[in-house]
Scaffold this active site. Sequence first.
Site, short mmCIF file in Angstrom:
data_model
loop_
_atom_site.label_atom_id
_atom_site.label_comp_id
_atom_site.label_asym_id
_atom_site.label_seq_id
_atom_site.Cartn_x
_atom_site.Cartn_y
_atom_site.Cartn_z
N GLU A 64 -9.37 1.51 -1.89
CA GLU A 64 -8.09 0.82 -1.76
C GLU A 64 -8.23 -0.66 -2.12
O GLU A 64 -7.39 -1.22 -2.82
CB GLU A 64 -7.54 0.96 -0.33
CG GLU A 64 -6.44 -0.01 0.05
CD GLU A 64 -5.14 0.15 -0.73
OE1 GLU A 64 -4.33 -0.79 -0.70
OE2 GLU A 64 -4.93 1.18 -1.37
N HIS A 107 7.32 2.55 -5.76
CA HIS A 107 6.22 1.67 -6.19
C HIS A 107 5.72 2.12 -7.57
O HIS A 107 5.52 1.28 -8.46
CB HIS A 107 5.11 1.75 -5.14
CG HIS A 107 3.99 0.77 -5.29
ND1 HIS A 107 4.18 -0.58 -5.35
CD2 HIS A 107 2.66 0.97 -5.37
CE1 HIS A 107 3.01 -1.18 -5.46
NE2 HIS A 107 2.06 -0.26 -5.49
N HIS A 143 -8.14 -1.66 -5.83
CA HIS A 143 -6.78 -1.72 -6.36
C HIS A 143 -6.16 -3.09 -6.04
O HIS A 143 -5.58 -3.74 -6.90
CB HIS A 143 -5.95 -0.58 -5.75
CG HIS A 143 -4.51 -0.58 -6.14
ND1 HIS A 143 -4.08 -0.40 -7.43
CD2 HIS A 143 -3.39 -0.73 -5.39
CE1 HIS A 143 -2.76 -0.45 -7.46
NE2 HIS A 143 -2.31 -0.64 -6.24
#
Length: 153
Positions: free
Chosen positions: A57, A121, A60
Amino acid sequence: MAAEAPRRLAWLTVAALGLVMMLGNIVSATGSGLGCPDWPLCHGRFIPPGGAEIWIEFRHRLAVPLFSALLVATAVVTLRRAEGRALRRVAIALLALLAAQIVLGGITVKLGLSAPISTLHLVTALAILAGLLIIAERNSTGVETPEPKLARL
């Protein structure tokens, strides 16, 4: 050489978005979306503790500032150099979409990966990609598409 700078910048920004989207897909595919359960920090820290989900995560999140800087630069160059209003409008829309995208990323985490927000998103990222491709293509060809005219019925 200076005339090629906007084209190169636009295509570099497209590539950076591709990287951000690929990393986002890896986050989703590995179920690591809540590896960083808070936002904008990760586990309350700028540099998170170890752990596979956390770092999937966090990668990103690390790519986003680079992409964002490139997008802002592309928009500014486009606003300064574009001869027609159409490309300027695309550049302004991209800045608005970037702001929305950053907020949506935070909301996605805050709401625990809500499917509608996560989908929005992604859709916003695709809209940004479309706008960047328009700017990159226009900078590559040097041709700006004329303003569309409404067809008469």
